[in-house]
Scaffold this motif. Structure first.
Motif, mmCIF file in Angstrom:
data_model
loop_
_atom_site.group_PDB
_atom_site.id
_atom_site.type_symbol
_atom_site.label_atom_id
_atom_site.label_comp_id
_atom_site.label_asym_id
_atom_site.label_seq_id
_atom_site.Cartn_x
_atom_site.Cartn_y
_atom_site.Cartn_z
ATOM 1 N N PRO B 137 -1.544 12.159 -14.738
ATOM 2 C CA PRO B 137 -1.735 10.711 -14.979
ATOM 3 C C PRO B 137 -0.932 10.188 -16.156
ATOM 4 O O PRO B 137 -0.479 9.045 -16.139
ATOM 5 N N TYR B 138 -0.737 11.027 -17.172
ATOM 6 C CA TYR B 138 0.008 10.578 -18.343
ATOM 7 C C TYR B 138 1.470 10.337 -17.998
ATOM 8 O O TYR B 138 2.146 9.553 -18.656
ATOM 9 N N MET B 139 1.952 11.004 -16.962
ATOM 10 C CA MET B 139 3.348 10.828 -16.584
ATOM 11 C C MET B 139 3.565 9.544 -15.784
ATOM 12 O O MET B 139 4.701 9.174 -15.526
ATOM 13 N N VAL B 140 2.487 8.913 -15.370
ATOM 14 C CA VAL B 140 2.623 7.688 -14.589
ATOM 15 C C VAL B 140 2.649 6.498 -15.546
ATOM 16 O O VAL B 140 1.723 6.330 -16.330
ATOM 17 N N PRO B 141 3.708 5.687 -15.503
ATOM 18 C CA PRO B 141 3.770 4.522 -16.388
ATOM 19 C C PRO B 141 2.569 3.600 -16.182
ATOM 20 O O PRO B 141 2.056 3.483 -15.072
ATOM 21 N N GLY B 142 2.141 2.957 -17.259
ATOM 22 C CA GLY B 142 0.935 2.130 -17.224
ATOM 23 C C GLY B 142 0.904 1.104 -16.105
ATOM 24 O O GLY B 142 -0.103 0.968 -15.405
ATOM 25 N N ILE B 143 2.003 0.398 -15.921
ATOM 26 C CA ILE B 143 2.021 -0.635 -14.893
ATOM 27 C C ILE B 143 1.912 -0.020 -13.505
ATOM 28 O O ILE B 143 1.198 -0.509 -12.636
ATOM 29 N N VAL B 144 2.617 1.094 -13.317
ATOM 30 C CA VAL B 144 2.555 1.777 -12.023
ATOM 31 C C VAL B 144 1.129 2.254 -11.763
ATOM 32 O O VAL B 144 0.609 2.117 -10.648
ATOM 33 N N ALA B 145 0.478 2.788 -12.802
ATOM 34 C CA ALA B 145 -0.904 3.247 -12.625
ATOM 35 C C ALA B 145 -1.794 2.097 -12.187
ATOM 36 O O ALA B 145 -2.607 2.241 -11.260
ATOM 37 N N ALA B 146 -1.624 0.947 -12.834
ATOM 38 C CA ALA B 146 -2.458 -0.197 -12.484
ATOM 39 C C ALA B 146 -2.185 -0.658 -11.056
ATOM 40 O O ALA B 146 -3.115 -0.890 -10.271
ATOM 41 N N LEU B 147 -0.905 -0.764 -10.696
ATOM 42 C CA LEU B 147 -0.558 -1.183 -9.337
ATOM 43 C C LEU B 147 -1.150 -0.217 -8.311
ATOM 44 O O LEU B 147 -1.758 -0.618 -7.317
ATOM 45 N N MET B 148 -0.978 1.075 -8.601
ATOM 46 C CA MET B 148 -1.439 2.107 -7.673
ATOM 47 C C MET B 148 -2.943 2.017 -7.461
ATOM 48 O O MET B 148 -3.430 2.032 -6.331
ATOM 49 N N TRP B 149 -3.676 1.907 -8.557
ATOM 50 C CA TRP B 149 -5.132 1.836 -8.420
ATOM 51 C C TRP B 149 -5.561 0.558 -7.709
ATOM 52 O O TRP B 149 -6.537 0.564 -6.963
ATOM 53 N N ILE B 150 -4.841 -0.521 -7.925
ATOM 54 C CA ILE B 150 -5.206 -1.754 -7.225
ATOM 55 C C ILE B 150 -5.058 -1.552 -5.719
ATOM 56 O O ILE B 150 -5.914 -1.965 -4.941
ATOM 57 N N TYR B 151 -3.994 -0.863 -5.312
ATOM 58 C CA TYR B 151 -3.853 -0.569 -3.881
ATOM 59 C C TYR B 151 -4.944 0.370 -3.393
ATOM 60 O O TYR B 151 -5.415 0.268 -2.269
ATOM 61 N N ILE B 152 -5.318 1.327 -4.240
ATOM 62 C CA ILE B 152 -6.361 2.273 -3.837
ATOM 63 C C ILE B 152 -7.717 1.556 -3.727
ATOM 64 O O ILE B 152 -8.492 1.818 -2.825
ATOM 65 N N TYR B 153 -7.961 0.624 -4.633
ATOM 66 C CA TYR B 153 -9.210 -0.143 -4.575
ATOM 67 C C TYR B 153 -9.238 -1.095 -3.389
ATOM 68 O O TYR B 153 -10.300 -1.427 -2.880
ATOM 69 N N SER B 154 -8.051 -1.557 -3.003
ATOM 70 C CA SER B 154 -7.988 -2.615 -2.003
ATOM 71 C C SER B 154 -8.607 -2.169 -0.682
ATOM 72 O O SER B 154 -8.327 -1.079 -0.193
ATOM 73 N N PRO B 155 -9.462 -2.993 -0.094
ATOM 74 C CA PRO B 155 -10.072 -2.620 1.185
ATOM 75 C C PRO B 155 -9.049 -2.543 2.314
ATOM 76 O O PRO B 155 -9.283 -1.873 3.311
ATOM 77 N N ARG B 156 -7.905 -3.186 2.143
ATOM 78 C CA ARG B 156 -6.909 -3.183 3.223
ATOM 79 C C ARG B 156 -6.105 -1.893 3.246
ATOM 80 O O ARG B 156 -5.922 -1.270 4.274
ATOM 81 N N SER B 157 -5.590 -1.502 2.069
ATOM 82 C CA SER B 157 -4.665 -0.368 2.080
ATOM 83 C C SER B 157 -5.281 0.903 1.498
ATOM 84 O O SER B 157 -4.764 1.989 1.712
ATOM 85 N N GLY B 158 -6.362 0.780 0.739
ATOM 86 C CA GLY B 158 -6.839 1.934 -0.006
ATOM 87 C C GLY B 158 -7.896 2.736 0.724
ATOM 88 O O GLY B 158 -8.593 2.231 1.594
ATOM 89 N N PRO B 159 -8.003 3.990 0.363
ATOM 90 C CA PRO B 159 -8.968 4.870 1.018
ATOM 91 C C PRO B 159 -10.398 4.721 0.488
ATOM 92 O O PRO B 159 -11.336 5.138 1.146
ATOM 93 N N LEU B 160 -10.555 4.100 -0.670
ATOM 94 C CA LEU B 160 -11.837 4.181 -1.359
ATOM 95 C C LEU B 160 -12.937 3.347 -0.706
ATOM 96 O O LEU B 160 -14.050 3.844 -0.463
ATOM 97 N N THR B 161 -12.637 2.086 -0.407
ATOM 98 C CA THR B 161 -13.671 1.197 0.122
ATOM 99 C C THR B 161 -14.229 1.702 1.454
ATOM 100 O O THR B 161 -15.453 1.773 1.606
#
Lengths: 316, 317
Positions: B137-161
């Motif tokens: 996780p430390y190797m992932v730039p902050g903005i990329v981490a935020a973008l990535m998690w937003i996609y993961i949270y998203s009910p459309r594209s992410g696995p979590l919901t």
């Protein structure tokens, strides 16, 4: 195991000795493990495994997502999102690299340029300052050091806005300099350089060089910089990563997209859906992966250096 | 020091005077090495701070009468600050981030500490593998981490919901009551690797004999961790906590990105920095933004000070 056996063979029959020897050898092999019960070993492994999954799974998702076309990305919901479908990696790559006349490559080059030049110059400035503070007894050096440590606590973002006002007065806003100049000055680097210099550069060597007639500039470049190579590498690395990740300052300072960094570009792409309805999700995902890879390779390749930097910073 | 040792050897005539002269010259040369840094330091730290304070004392006003000719800048003293202290939106955002930091920092510290302790208790071969994983996780730039998690949270594209839905939890990561949890999780994810590394490095410096001695006395691994290891890493923990608080009060990137997906929840005054940013660039209130910045700096200074006092009293080592 073999080490254990030989140690037993070698040791004379005196009853207490071999036991202690065996212990210390075993301890070298597994730092704390010996003497632990099986249950606590299992517990340790399970805990490590859980944290490992938490750390790695999101990146794994990013990797699989980068291989999908946009339709599959939305179709593969749930756990299917963690595995591959139609392999579209090459096509996604092509799209990212060609979108908007290949602006992504431009952003990559910009980011490499800002981070590389910024880290290089700031490392040199920090080495000189750290050396000066460490090895010379001029008046005010304590106050100087106090200032440097105090700046760790001054939030970077706080200075960013006044800096913007200043730079706009100087006409530097929306130029490359607006991002480069602030990255030249890094208080933490100076602190690290000073600590390294204290421990790595012997006074006798400097004096010897001066007796031999070397000027101060020569002493610095030919002796100090050479001795501090590994410290300098750590400083460079931390500064490079910091620049690569910076977002707020470029966001404020840069208008024209030809000067943007990767982070800024990805942010703009992600925002397109809300602004204009163009969904660039698969581009953003691929771009995110691409912008992470160089940094990851760089950090793994130089792991030795930044680990020592972190350790040093935490001890003091 | 070094200079006085050297001078007599090279000297022939008047030792005392030349030594003093030489020492002074050396001091100046030493100071010269720090000049580039301190020049930049003044340009990038001192002047902007002073400039911000100066600007915060003015206000731009529409030029009276003609109306079309633009604005005049007038000196208003501490009016802007009075406005800041009465600005409910700013303080609401401030209380948001303070509460957030208050809850999140212990969580971050606990997780990083747990990871470091587990790593410290593992066999050496396992350590390498897991440490690399923890640092991903430390190797992932902050903005990329935020973008990535937003996609993961998203009910459309992410696995979590969908997965949570399958086990009967109806989660909306962008709903107002979940938002700080979502942001908190992604920050924890992005930062624990680095924090773990600092704590782990400190753990490695604990003398191993202590553990053996404790074991001989019959201490369990839990007891060793609690009574030897954790007290030993108190300093690094306090440091990580301090840096985390300072970082969290200035939180900006994550709310900005969440604003793209749920603008009605993440308002433009959601956090202090977001508020300042919008005052400066959307509302063109430079002077007010400058005053806000100064107040925010004071708040962060005060919070750091209080934290430092508490951490020192607790540790006292």
């Amino acid at each position: 195991m073999s080490a254990l056996k030989t140690s037993l063979k070698e040791s004379p029959p005196a009853p207490a000795r071999p036991v202690r020897k065996r212990r210390s050898r075993a301890a070298e092999d597994m730092p704390v493990g010996h003497g632990q019960t099986r249950r606590s070993q299992l517990f340790t492994l399970a805990g490590l495994g859980l944290f490992f999954i938490y750390s790695v799974a999101p990146v794994w998702w990013l990797i699989t997502a980068a291989t999908k076309n946009q339709r599959d990305l939305y179709a593969d919901s749930g756990l299917r999102g963690l595995w591959f479908s139609d392999f579209n990696f090459i096509e996604n790559l092509r799209q990212v690299l060609t979108y908007d006349d290949g602006i992504f490559a431009r952003w990559t080059l910009n980011t490499v340029f800002y981070s590389g030049v910024g880290a290089l110059v700031s490392t040199l400035i920090a080495l000189a300052a750290g050396y000066g503070i460490s090895k010379f007894q001029f008046r005010g050096r304590r106050i100087a050091m106090g200032f440097i440590v105090a700046t760790f606590l001054v939030p970077g973002m706080l200075l960013a806005f006044p800096l913007y006002l200043l730079f706009s007065m100087l006409g530097l806003v929306d130029t490359v300099w607006a991002v480069l100049i602030p990255s030249f000055i890094n208080a933490f680097s100076v602190y690290l350089a000073k600590v390294y210099c204290d421990s790595a550069v012997p006074d006798e060597l400097l004096d010897a060089a001066r007796v031999d007639g070397a000027g101060e500039v020569r002493v610095f470049f030919q002796i100090v910089v050479r001795i501090m190579t590994s410290g300098a590498a750590t400083i460079f690395l931390l500064a490079f990563v910091g620049s690569w990740n910076s977002f707020f300052l470029p966001l404020m300072m840069l208008r024209g997209s030809d000067k943007w960094t990767l982070a800024l570009g990805l942010y703009a792409w992600a925002g397109k859906r809300a602004e204009t309805g163009t969904d660039l999700t698969s581009l953003v995902i691929m771009g995110s992966l691409l912008s992470t890879i160089p940094l990851a390779i760089f950090m793994i390749a130089m792991a030795r250096f930044w680990r020592s930097g972190v350790t040093l910073g935490s001890i003091k | 020091m070094s200079s006085t040792g050297l001078a007599p050897d090279t000297d022939v005539g008047t030792p005392g005077r030349r030594t003093r002269h030489w020492t002074t010259a050396m001091k100046w040369k030493g100071a010269a090495f720090t000049v580039p840094f301190f020049l930049g330091f003044v340009l990038l730290f001192i002047i902007p701070l002073g400039y911000a304070m100066w600007q915060s004392l003015f206000r731009e006003q529409a030029a009276g009468g003609l109306g079309l000719t633009g604005t005049v800048t007038e000196f208003v003293g501490f009016d802007n600050f009075a406005r800041v202290f009465a600005d409910g939106k700013f303080w609401l955002g401030m209380s948001r981030v303070l509460i957030f930091a208050f809850i999140l920092v212990p969580v971050m510290l606990a997780i990083s500490l747990a990871m470091a302790l587990l790593l410290d208790a593992a066999r050496r071969r396992a350590v390498r593998f897991f440490r690399l994983g923890f640092l991903v996780p430390y190797m992932v730039p902050g903005i990329v981490a935020a973008l990535m998690w937003i996609y993961i949270y998203s009910p459309r594209s992410g696995p979590l919901t969908p997965v949570l839905d399958d086990i009967g939890i109806d989660a909306d990561f962008f709903a107002s009551e979940m938002l700080w949890v979502s942001i908190g999780n992604l920050i924890v994810w992005n930062t624990i690797g680095f924090n773990m590394l600092i704590i782990y490095a400190a753990l490695l410096s604990v003398p191993r004999e202590l553990f053996d001695a404790a074991r001989v006395d019959g201490a369990s691994e839990w007891r060793i961790a609690w009574s030897i290891k954790i007290p030993h890493v108190r300093g690094p923990l306090a440091l990580v906590g301090m840096l985390s608080i300072i970082g969290l009060v200035q939180i900006f990137n994550e709310p900005l990105l969440f604003r793209q997906v749920s603008p009605e929840t993440v308002t433009k005054d959601f956090t202090p920095i977001l508020f300042i940013y919008n005052q400066a660039f959307a509302a063109n209130n430079y002077h007010y933004a400058a005053a806000l910045s100064v107040v925010l700096a004071l708040v962060i200074g005060a919070v750091s000070f209080v934290y430092y006092k508490i951490a020192n009293r607790g540790g006292n080592a």
